[in-house]
Design a protein around this motif. Structure first.
Motif, short mmCIF file in Angstrom:
data_model
loop_
_atom_site.label_atom_id
_atom_site.label_comp_id
_atom_site.label_asym_id
_atom_site.label_seq_id
_atom_site.Cartn_x
_atom_site.Cartn_y
_atom_site.Cartn_z
N SER A 1 -46.09 -5.72 -3.03
CA SER A 1 -46.66 -5.39 -1.77
C SER A 1 -47.30 -6.58 -0.81
CB SER A 1 -47.60 -4.28 -1.23
OG SER A 1 -46.42 -2.97 -1.53
N ARG A 2 -47.98 -6.84 -1.52
CA ARG A 2 -49.27 -8.70 -1.14
C ARG A 2 -47.93 -9.91 -1.36
NH1 ARG A 2 -51.77 -9.92 -5.93
NH2 ARG A 2 -52.37 -11.73 -4.66
N PHE B 1 -48.37 -2.63 -6.32
CA PHE B 1 -49.62 -3.34 -5.00
C PHE B 1 -49.20 -4.69 -5.13
CE2 PHE B 1 -54.15 -4.63 -4.09
CZ PHE B 1 -53.83 -3.98 -2.94
N ASP B 2 -48.96 -5.81 -6.01
CA ASP B 2 -49.09 -7.32 -5.95
C ASP B 2 -47.81 -7.32 -5.27
OD1 ASP B 2 -50.23 -8.38 -6.86
OD2 ASP B 2 -49.58 -9.22 -9.06
#
Length: 119
Positions: free
Chosen positions: A86-87, A83-84
């Motif tokens: 992707s951010r 997730f990080d």
């Protein structure tokens, strides 16, 4: 680690349900109940051995539950890491767009002024 040496069967429980406040208390009570089902005569070698065996099973139960919790945390950390990442890709991509956008407008402005004879 074998669940035969523990007082709980880890494959029979939902680890997420265990690691809530009520779940922890309930699991401790469940293991305590099983551990106290028998009364051991510590004046005999057999009784002392049975008590040692029960203590070992309590320790194995603790280790099984703790390891299952660690595994769940590791899984969640992988998801959070993705997730990080992707951010970060999103931020970097938009930063690149943010840098390109003004230069594109500048180029459009120069072309327009050349076409109108102002430049």
């Amino acid at each position: 680690m074998s669940t035969e040496t523990a007082l709980i069967a880890i494959d029979m429980i939902n680890i997420l349900d265990v690691f809530t406040q009520d779940g922890v208390e309930n699991m401790i009570k469940k293991i305590e109940k099983k551990a106290r089902e028998n009364i051991f005569d510590i004046s005999t070698a057999l009784g002392r051995d049975q008590l040692k065996s029960m203590s070992y099973k309590v320790a194995r139960s603790k280790t099984l539950l703790d390891n299952a919790g660690k595994e769940r945390i590791a899984e969640q950390k992988k998801v959070l890491k993705q997730f990080d990442e992707s951010r970060k890709a999103l931020r970097d991509g938009l930063d690149t767009l943010k840098i390109r956008y003004p230069s594109t407008l500048d180029q459009v402005g120069r072309r327009a002024s050349r076409n109108t004879g102002r430049g």
